[in-house]
Design a protein around this motif. Sequence first.
Motif, PDB file in Angstrom:
ATOM      1  N   PRO A 487       0.790  -1.242   0.000  1.00  0.00           N
ATOM      2  CA  PRO A 487       0.000   0.000   0.000  1.00  0.00           C
ATOM      3  C   PRO A 487       0.815   1.283   0.000  1.00  0.00           C
ATOM      4  N   PHE A 488       2.021   1.276   0.607  1.00  0.00           N
ATOM      5  CA  PHE A 488       2.790   2.522   0.688  1.00  0.00           C
ATOM      6  C   PHE A 488       3.045   3.119  -0.686  1.00  0.00           C
ATOM      7  N   TYR A 489       3.104   2.258  -1.708  1.00  0.00           N
ATOM      8  CA  TYR A 489       3.483   2.698  -3.048  1.00  0.00           C
ATOM      9  C   TYR A 489       2.309   3.285  -3.818  1.00  0.00           C
ATOM     10  N   GLU A 490       1.092   2.856  -3.493  1.00  0.00           N
ATOM     11  CA  GLU A 490      -0.057   3.122  -4.361  1.00  0.00           C
ATOM     12  C   GLU A 490      -0.643   4.518  -4.162  1.00  0.00           C
ATOM     13  N   THR A 491       0.162   5.527  -4.478  1.00  0.00           N
ATOM     14  CA  THR A 491      -0.310   6.915  -4.411  1.00  0.00           C
ATOM     15  C   THR A 491      -0.522   7.518  -5.789  1.00  0.00           C
ATOM     16  N   GLY A 492       0.036   6.859  -6.813  1.00  0.00           N
ATOM     17  CA  GLY A 492       0.004   7.443  -8.149  1.00  0.00           C
ATOM     18  C   GLY A 492       1.026   8.540  -8.337  1.00  0.00           C
ATOM     19  N   LEU A 493       1.835   8.793  -7.300  1.00  0.00           N
ATOM     20  CA  LEU A 493       2.829   9.862  -7.327  1.00  0.00           C
ATOM     21  C   LEU A 493       4.210   9.301  -7.005  1.00  0.00           C
ATOM     22  N   VAL A 494       5.251  10.079  -7.316  1.00  0.00           N
ATOM     23  CA  VAL A 494       6.603   9.703  -6.905  1.00  0.00           C
ATOM     24  C   VAL A 494       6.693   9.690  -5.379  1.00  0.00           C
ATOM     25  N   LYS A 495       6.053  10.653  -4.732  1.00  0.00           N
ATOM     26  CA  LYS A 495       6.030  10.691  -3.274  1.00  0.00           C
ATOM     27  C   LYS A 495       5.133   9.583  -2.747  1.00  0.00           C
ATOM     28  N   LYS A 496       5.650   8.789  -1.823  1.00  0.00           N
ATOM     29  CA  LYS A 496       4.917   7.646  -1.294  1.00  0.00           C
ATOM     30  C   LYS A 496       4.461   7.895   0.135  1.00  0.00           C
ATOM     31  N   ARG A 497       3.570   7.010   0.602  1.00  0.00           N
ATOM     32  CA  ARG A 497       3.179   7.049   2.005  1.00  0.00           C
ATOM     33  C   ARG A 497       4.285   6.455   2.866  1.00  0.00           C
ATOM     34  N   PRO A 498       4.299   6.764   4.141  1.00  0.00           N
ATOM     35  CA  PRO A 498       5.243   6.086   5.049  1.00  0.00           C
ATOM     36  C   PRO A 498       4.936   4.595   5.106  1.00  0.00           C
ATOM     37  N   LEU A 499       5.945   3.809   5.372  1.00  0.00           N
ATOM     38  CA  LEU A 499       5.775   2.371   5.522  1.00  0.00           C
ATOM     39  C   LEU A 499       4.856   2.109   6.719  1.00  0.00           C
ATOM     40  N   SER A 500       3.896   1.199   6.540  1.00  0.00           N
ATOM     41  CA  SER A 500       2.906   0.937   7.584  1.00  0.00           C
ATOM     42  C   SER A 500       2.973  -0.514   8.043  1.00  0.00           C
ATOM     43  N   ASP A 501       2.263  -0.810   9.131  1.00  0.00           N
ATOM     44  CA  ASP A 501       2.153  -2.188   9.609  1.00  0.00           C
ATOM     45  C   ASP A 501       1.513  -3.076   8.546  1.00  0.00           C
ATOM     46  N   GLU A 502       0.597  -2.518   7.784  1.00  0.00           N
ATOM     47  CA  GLU A 502      -0.048  -3.294   6.726  1.00  0.00           C
ATOM     48  C   GLU A 502       0.964  -3.755   5.683  1.00  0.00           C
ATOM     49  N   ASP A 503       1.898  -2.867   5.318  1.00  0.00           N
ATOM     50  CA  ASP A 503       2.954  -3.241   4.370  1.00  0.00           C
ATOM     51  C   ASP A 503       3.804  -4.379   4.918  1.00  0.00           C
ATOM     52  N   VAL A 504       4.219  -4.232   6.169  1.00  0.00           N
ATOM     53  CA  VAL A 504       5.093  -5.241   6.775  1.00  0.00           C
ATOM     54  C   VAL A 504       4.356  -6.569   6.928  1.00  0.00           C
TER      55      VAL A 504
END
Length: 644
Positions: A487-504
């Motif tokens: 999920p951290f990647y799915e912003t549609g932008l170069v800027k991403k979300r912070p890494l989350s528990d869901e990602d891990v």
Amino acid sequence: MAVKEERSKKVEGDRNSYENIPVKVYDDSREASVAVAEEIAALIRSKQATGETCVLGLATGSTPTKVYDELVRLHREEGLSFGNVVTFNLDEYYPITPDSLQSYVRFMHEHLFDHVDIPVGNMHIPDGTLPADKVAAYCQEYESKIASFGGLDLQILGIGRTGHIGFNEPGSTLQSRTRLITLDHVTKVDAASDFFGEENVSRKAITMGVGTIMDAERVILMAWGEGKAEIVRRTVEGEASHEIPATFLQNHPNATVILDTAAADQLVRINEPWMVGECEWTSELKRKAVINLCKKVDKPILKLTDRDYNDNGLSDLVANFGPAYDINIRIFNELQHTITGWPGGKPYVDDSKRPERAEPAQKRVLIFSPHPDDDVISMGGTLIRLHDQNHEVHVAYQTSGNIAVFDDDVVRFADFVSDYHQAFDFVKESADRMFEQVVAGIRDKGPGETDSKEVQCIKGLIRRGEAKAACRYIGLKDENVHFLDMPFYETGLVKKRPLSDEDVDIIVNLIKKIKPHQIYAAGDLSDPHGTHRVCLDAIFQALEILKKEPWMKDCWVWLYRGAWQEWDIHQIEMAVPLSPDELLKKRRAIFKHQSQKDRPLFPGADSREFWQRSEQRNRETAREYDALGLPEYEAIEAFKRYFY
């Protein structure tokens, strides 16, 4: 121009005879950023105690973001007030509107200003909306505003690959002041990922001058990552020159360079620590010293003599571990034992001198790929070898890679779907509507703006289809190919979300499902928009969570590099040689990623295609082994073991 009369004494800090400016090196960029933020906070508080204004010169880009994160934390959790702070930003693209994704006005509000209590009237950022005939007068006014506050108390800086500070490109003079400049080609290439293509990058920018920066009471220049190591070396250890504007800081009475270990890698103190004093001779440092010596005297390992060591600053190594003959044999054998044609371990043989275990003979292997092509680009030959040697190979693509697809590829695929429906008399109207929506969404989108959900989906499906094609070409089963879409990647932008528990958790669950004997992960941290670093952090966090599981004691982790950089020879713990046929098969697997062929959307600092970079790195690694007197191969893929 008014300048503060009193200067702090020149900072001595960590320094040696090779360095022309004080340098502090931290383990990582987070630790370094916290140290910088703490100094800024201390300055703000000291000014508050005496009722003074604190005047800060601020920078943008990826380098200072963690500094701003820590300042925001100090404000929220420790009561740091910005009520007495006045800020002046270094630069801004021109022309650009404040609400543009790439605007530094927007950057500063998103990363700092909107999260602290700084008064609105105290924030100053160059205006990218001015008519051209108003810019010169505005720049003079910007200088006057800085002077009206008594000058800058502290200026923080990043550094570009050209050695620019602010947007003071090579050729800038020590006397330069705030002005409109034309961006260097290298600077535009480096900014291309933020603008979704070099052609969209602004040609010009408004920047403080070198002279403006030099007038600051205190200057901190920060640099993170391997990609900055060369320009850092030239800045710190080279002569002051207008060709590298950052070198002018050598003459500042209170400037310090703050680095992480990766950015400091080419400094003498890191690269050749034996040249600056006593050092602890670890196994890796011995290998590094011997390999460096071979390059310096142009000899293979087994031909080095005591005199070679003594004449090149390595007498301490010979005195403690010599003679040269013994050192040579030991290092030669260590390097020879890294070479294996069996990356999964060679079954039923003595594995005491091999990088991998012989048992189990058939291993479960999990290869993590940050983008949908890093696997074949960086370790395609090893992947092929693992499959051909009957290991159970799984590949996990951590992100969709959907921002790295050109819009015209989306139109082409949407057009195909529409024509396909027409050819087979399916519901053509819905396909036509989809095609029209996609085309309209792309047509109405400005450079760097977010794609619609439909376009993002199609771009992700393009990357997914290419990854499947490459895996099928290699021979992997479809069920062994995993698309994680973190999920951290799915912003549609170069800027991403912070890494989350869901990602891990996604990583944790896949590892638990496969229970691998080997994990391969991307240790290449110089990709232009940081996805590799975040993906690796997620894996490391997952390993920390899982390390007490009984089956994890049998899981070894290998880090690969390739697209952006390669391991140095002294770091390599497993070297997998590739034949000409295997190198060709690897190239063909890379070719399956057609959307990245010819011209990738985010090429970084290297304009060559990914297959060309990969082959050059693999061949260069083989040449380095050959030059050291080891067997000659066509190409070599390299790995370093990670202990969790």
